[in-house]
Design a protein around this motif. Structure first.
Motif, PDB file in Angstrom:
ATOM      1  N   GLU A 154       0.812  -1.263   0.107  1.00 34.10           N
ATOM      2  CA  GLU A 154       0.066  -0.048   0.009  1.00 34.10           C
ATOM      3  C   GLU A 154       0.983   1.348  -0.149  1.00 34.10           C
ATOM      4  O   GLU A 154       1.725   1.332   0.914  1.00 34.10           O
ATOM      5  CB  GLU A 154      -1.033   0.004   1.143  1.00 34.10           C
ATOM      6  CG  GLU A 154      -1.728   1.264   1.298  1.00 34.10           C
ATOM      7  CD  GLU A 154      -2.711   1.243   2.556  1.00 34.10           C
ATOM      8  OE1 GLU A 154      -3.164   2.305   2.715  1.00 34.10           O
ATOM      9  OE2 GLU A 154      -2.642   0.035   3.005  1.00 34.10           O
ATOM     10  N   ASP A 182      -4.550   3.233  -1.989  1.00 30.91           N
ATOM     11  CA  ASP A 182      -5.440   3.703  -1.005  1.00 30.91           C
ATOM     12  C   ASP A 182      -5.390   5.289  -1.527  1.00 30.91           C
ATOM     13  O   ASP A 182      -4.623   6.040  -1.574  1.00 30.91           O
ATOM     14  CB  ASP A 182      -4.757   3.974   0.423  1.00 30.91           C
ATOM     15  CG  ASP A 182      -5.733   4.548   1.496  1.00 30.91           C
ATOM     16  OD1 ASP A 182      -6.145   5.577   1.032  1.00 30.91           O
ATOM     17  OD2 ASP A 182      -5.730   4.041   2.517  1.00 30.91           O
ATOM     18  N   ASN A 216      -5.137   8.143   0.882  1.00 31.58           N
ATOM     19  CA  ASN A 216      -3.838   8.572   1.000  1.00 31.58           C
ATOM     20  C   ASN A 216      -3.222   9.484  -0.141  1.00 31.58           C
ATOM     21  O   ASN A 216      -2.383  10.339   0.022  1.00 31.58           O
ATOM     22  CB  ASN A 216      -2.842   7.243   0.991  1.00 31.58           C
ATOM     23  CG  ASN A 216      -3.096   6.448   2.498  1.00 31.58           C
ATOM     24  OD1 ASN A 216      -3.981   7.037   3.188  1.00 31.58           O
ATOM     25  ND2 ASN A 216      -2.555   5.474   2.820  1.00 31.58           N
ATOM     26  N   HIS A 248      -8.419   1.288  -1.119  1.00 32.34           N
ATOM     27  CA  HIS A 248      -8.864   1.570   0.056  1.00 32.34           C
ATOM     28  C   HIS A 248      -9.652   3.012  -0.021  1.00 32.34           C
ATOM     29  O   HIS A 248      -9.032   4.023  -0.621  1.00 32.34           O
ATOM     30  CB  HIS A 248      -7.872   1.692   1.160  1.00 32.34           C
ATOM     31  CG  HIS A 248      -7.484   0.307   1.769  1.00 32.34           C
ATOM     32  ND1 HIS A 248      -6.637   0.218   2.737  1.00 32.34           N
ATOM     33  CD2 HIS A 248      -7.839  -0.769   1.472  1.00 32.34           C
ATOM     34  CE1 HIS A 248      -6.661  -1.184   3.197  1.00 32.34           C
ATOM     35  NE2 HIS A 248      -7.492  -1.658   2.512  1.00 32.34           N
TER      36      HIS A 248
END
Length: 294
Positions: free
Chosen positions: A148, A181, A184, A221
């Motif tokens: 990730e 993600d 993020n 995500h």
């Protein structure tokens, strides 16, 4: 009874946290999968592992780690890796993932863990370390790992390439996949703007996604974040915002029906709120035109 996703239907789940253990097992709402933090289930037995075993009878499980410290130059902790391997054997998860970060290091002759997801430099030395650690984990687990992208609050002057270039090289050298993600990416873009960047945050996020090859993204995500006066924090403590939903739509169109997860780790709301977010993520993915093949 299995509640796995229907053929052709986008796969969406939630991060399953302790406040919702009982309610989820009692009500068994429709979910394509659930995701848990691997380290919470490392004990050889006990209530936590028993509860996860119950959930596994009804839902596919994705194991998401926060402690492998894949970017640590001192390597992978043997005990941690062994515990993860045992959990993988017990649960047979649909995916196993962790973060592109470091956390372990030698301080005054002692091996210490920072208990945090610390950013790495994007250069050859860091790439060599990450590749060696990812390969060791994959060899032990006998399966590809998803790595990730991190929400980072500082940048190293020693970085000599973009994050996306670093991740592409990691995938090429190890055969791992990526867990993207999208929150993020947005948090980093907002903080770059606060630090003086001229780039428009939403456009920067879409460019970030354009630099990731199709076919290597195994999960997305979604989460909320906290905007303060001088920094944006990835706290997983609120609903997904409108811009992150837009980035998610673009990611699903680009990568082609990737499994998606809603995370919520602080100020955890009623289970119904997470189910609403997951349902919206699923519905959104279902109605994206001309979705690419996975």
């Amino acid at each position: 009874m299995s509640l796995s996703h229907h053929a052709g239907r986008p796969s969406c789940g939630i991060g399953w946290r302790h406040p919702h253990y009982g309610e989820l097992l009692e009500s068994l709402p429709y979910l394509d999968f659930i995701e848990v933090h691997s380290e919470n289930f490392f004990a050889d037995g006990g209530a936590a592992l028993a509860v996860l075993g119950q959930a596994r009878k009804h839902y596919p499980v994705s194991l998401h780690g926060v402690g492998l410290a894949l970017g640590s130059a001192c390597g992978i902790d043997e005990w941690h890796l062994n515990q993860l391997a045992r959990l993988v054997e017990r649960i047979e998860p649909v995916r196993v993932s962790d973060h592109a970060c470091f956390a372990r290091g030698e301080v005054a002759g002692r091996d210490l863990h920072a208990a945090d997801l610390l950013p790495i430099a994007f250069n050859n030395a860091a790439l060599d370390v990450m590749c060696a650690n990812v390969q060791r984990v994959q060899d032990r687990l006998k399966r590809p790992l998803l790595v990730e992208n991190l929400s980072a609050y500082l940048h190293f002057n020693s970085s000599d390439r973009e994050e996306t270039t670093f991740l592409r090289e990691l995938v090429h050298r190890t055969g791992c996949g990526l867990l993207v993600d999208v929150n993020n990416i947005y948090v980093n873009a907002l903080n770059d703007r606060l630090a003086g960047s001229d780039a428009e945050p939403l456009a920067a996020c879409l460019r970030w996604l354009d630099q990731i090859p199709n076919g290597c993204v195994g999960e997305l995500h979604l989460a909320g974040h906290c905007v303060t006066g001088d920094i944006v924090i990835d706290d997983h403590g609120s609903r997904v915002c409108a811009d992150v939903w837009q980035i998610y739509r673009y990611a699903q169109q680009r990568f082609g029906g990737v499994p998606a997860l809603v995370e919520w780790d602080t100020g955890i709301p009623p289970l119904a709120v997470l189910l609403e977010e997951a349902a919206f993520a699923r519905d959104t993915a279902m109605h994206i035109p001309q979705m690419a093949a996975a």
